[in-house]
Design a protein around this motif. Structure first.
Motif, PDB file in Angstrom:
ATOM      1  N   ARG A  33       5.996  15.849  -2.197  1.00 51.96           N
ATOM      2  CA  ARG A  33       4.915  16.829  -2.013  1.00 51.96           C
ATOM      3  C   ARG A  33       3.571  16.134  -1.817  1.00 51.96           C
ATOM      4  O   ARG A  33       2.752  16.567  -1.008  1.00 51.96           O
ATOM      5  N   MET A  34       3.336  15.053  -2.553  1.00 52.46           N
ATOM      6  CA  MET A  34       2.093  14.304  -2.380  1.00 52.46           C
ATOM      7  C   MET A  34       2.046  13.674  -0.997  1.00 52.46           C
ATOM      8  O   MET A  34       1.025  13.746  -0.301  1.00 52.46           O
ATOM      9  N   ASN A  35       3.146  13.067  -0.574  1.00 57.00           N
ATOM     10  CA  ASN A  35       3.193  12.438   0.749  1.00 57.00           C
ATOM     11  C   ASN A  35       2.971  13.458   1.855  1.00 57.00           C
ATOM     12  O   ASN A  35       2.247  13.207   2.813  1.00 57.00           O
ATOM     13  N   SER A  36       3.565  14.619   1.719  1.00 59.91           N
ATOM     14  CA  SER A  36       3.383  15.679   2.700  1.00 59.91           C
ATOM     15  C   SER A  36       1.934  16.165   2.701  1.00 59.91           C
ATOM     16  O   SER A  36       1.346  16.402   3.762  1.00 59.91           O
ATOM     17  N   HIS A  37       1.362  16.273   1.524  1.00 59.58           N
ATOM     18  CA  HIS A  37      -0.040  16.689   1.410  1.00 59.58           C
ATOM     19  C   HIS A  37      -0.967  15.681   2.089  1.00 59.58           C
ATOM     20  O   HIS A  37      -1.912  16.057   2.781  1.00 59.58           O
ATOM     21  N   LEU A  38      -0.696  14.406   1.890  1.00 61.78           N
ATOM     22  CA  LEU A  38      -1.559  13.356   2.436  1.00 61.78           C
ATOM     23  C   LEU A  38      -1.480  13.260   3.952  1.00 61.78           C
ATOM     24  O   LEU A  38      -2.496  13.055   4.620  1.00 61.78           O
ATOM     25  N   GLY A  46       0.818  -1.206   0.000  1.00 61.85           N
ATOM     26  CA  GLY A  46       0.000   0.000   0.000  1.00 61.85           C
ATOM     27  C   GLY A  46       0.850   1.254   0.000  1.00 61.85           C
ATOM     28  O   GLY A  46       2.015   1.240  -0.395  1.00 61.85           O
ATOM     29  N   LEU A  47       0.252   2.338   0.480  1.00 59.07           N
ATOM     30  CA  LEU A  47       0.934   3.627   0.472  1.00 59.07           C
ATOM     31  C   LEU A  47       2.043   3.699   1.505  1.00 59.07           C
ATOM     32  O   LEU A  47       1.861   3.251   2.647  1.00 59.07           O
ATOM     33  N   VAL A  48       3.153   4.291   1.125  1.00 58.75           N
ATOM     34  CA  VAL A  48       4.256   4.463   2.063  1.00 58.75           C
ATOM     35  C   VAL A  48       3.832   5.370   3.215  1.00 58.75           C
ATOM     36  O   VAL A  48       4.291   5.193   4.348  1.00 58.75           O
ATOM     37  N   THR A  49       2.946   6.314   2.961  1.00 60.80           N
ATOM     38  CA  THR A  49       2.481   7.193   4.036  1.00 60.80           C
ATOM     39  C   THR A  49       1.687   6.428   5.078  1.00 60.80           C
ATOM     40  O   THR A  49       1.775   6.717   6.274  1.00 60.80           O
ATOM     41  N   SER A  50       0.923   5.442   4.648  1.00 65.40           N
ATOM     42  CA  SER A  50       0.192   4.592   5.605  1.00 65.40           C
ATOM     43  C   SER A  50       1.175   3.786   6.442  1.00 65.40           C
ATOM     44  O   SER A  50       0.991   3.617   7.648  1.00 65.40           O
ATOM     45  N   PHE A  51       2.228   3.304   5.792  1.00 69.08           N
ATOM     46  CA  PHE A  51       3.261   2.557   6.516  1.00 69.08           C
ATOM     47  C   PHE A  51       3.955   3.466   7.524  1.00 69.08           C
ATOM     48  O   PHE A  51       4.211   3.066   8.663  1.00 69.08           O
ATOM     49  N   CYS A  52       4.246   4.700   7.128  1.00 68.91           N
ATOM     50  CA  CYS A  52       4.868   5.666   8.052  1.00 68.91           C
ATOM     51  C   CYS A  52       3.986   5.876   9.277  1.00 68.91           C
ATOM     52  O   CYS A  52       4.489   5.898  10.409  1.00 68.91           O
ATOM     53  N   ALA A  53       2.692   6.024   9.073  1.00 67.42           N
ATOM     54  CA  ALA A  53       1.767   6.198  10.195  1.00 67.42           C
ATOM     55  C   ALA A  53       1.759   4.959  11.083  1.00 67.42           C
ATOM     56  O   ALA A  53       1.769   5.063  12.319  1.00 67.42           O
ATOM     57  N   GLU A  54       1.785   3.788  10.461  1.00 70.52           N
ATOM     58  CA  GLU A  54       1.772   2.517  11.195  1.00 70.52           C
ATOM     59  C   GLU A  54       2.981   2.382  12.123  1.00 70.52           C
ATOM     60  O   GLU A  54       2.861   1.913  13.247  1.00 70.52           O
ATOM     61  N   VAL A  55       4.157   2.802  11.633  1.00 70.43           N
ATOM     62  CA  VAL A  55       5.379   2.641  12.433  1.00 70.43           C
ATOM     63  C   VAL A  55       5.757   3.900  13.203  1.00 70.43           C
ATOM     64  O   VAL A  55       6.748   3.916  13.922  1.00 70.43           O
ATOM     65  N   GLY A  56       4.981   4.965  13.043  1.00 68.41           N
ATOM     66  CA  GLY A  56       5.251   6.200  13.767  1.00 68.41           C
ATOM     67  C   GLY A  56       6.434   6.987  13.243  1.00 68.41           C
ATOM     68  O   GLY A  56       7.145   7.630  14.006  1.00 68.41           O
TER      69      GLY A  56
END
Length: 164
Positions: free
Chosen positions: A103-108, A71-81
């Motif tokens: 920029r997209m990741n920061s926006h999300l 899935g999205l790397v941003t979701s993974f970032c949220a998962e692992v803090g």
């Protein structure tokens, strides 16, 4: 604790990848190498093999761990803090693509992206090129960890023996 994610497919892991992770480990309290997994994608190595190869390669780095994600790397970032994504840049053309992603990741999610230029010794190294050179019998021993070289050589020999 400041945690960063270094995402990629790492098929296979190269010394260029390791250089970026080692440098990120000096900047953050913890680095999570996020190995992208996607069962529908065809790769030379399986998800578990790629995770295992990277885990072996960073075994000497106490603040680095390796984990698969889909899935999205941003979701993974949220998962692992994670507060940041660390990406290596080999050439200006990498920047053009990666800045859009950042920029997209920061926006999300607001997660920041940190760009690290690769060292001159690895600025030309890409997993796809390593696989191609190795498939034609070229020497890639200076581009991948020894355990990865063995796995790569063995896998390519298996494919040749199977007629593929």
């Amino acid at each position: 604790m400041k945690r960063a994610v270094c995402p990629g497919t790492f098929d296979p892991v190269t010394l260029g990848h390791l250089e970026i992770v080692e440098r990120a480990a000096g900047l953050f309290d913890e680095v999570v190498v996020g190995v992208g997994t996607n069962p529908s994608k065809s790769r030379l190595f399986t998800d578990d093999e790629r995770i295992g190869m990277f885990a072996d390669a960073v075994a000497g780095l106490p603040n680095v761990r390796v984990q698969g994600f889909s899935g999205l790397v941003t979701s993974f970032c949220a998962e692992v803090g994670a507060v940041a994504i660390v990406k290596g840049l080999r050439a200006p053309s990498d920047y053009d693509y990666e800045v859009q992603m950042a920029r997209m990741n920061s926006h999300l999610t607001g997660v920041e992206t940190v760009f690290l230029p690769t060292g001159k010794d690895y600025s030309f190294v890409a997993s796809s090129l390593v696989k191609e050179v190795a498939a034609f019998g070229g020497d890639v021993s200076a581009l991948v960890p020894p355990s990865v070289l063995t796995a790569l050589t063995d896998r390519l020999a298996e494919r040749r023996a199977a007629g593929g």
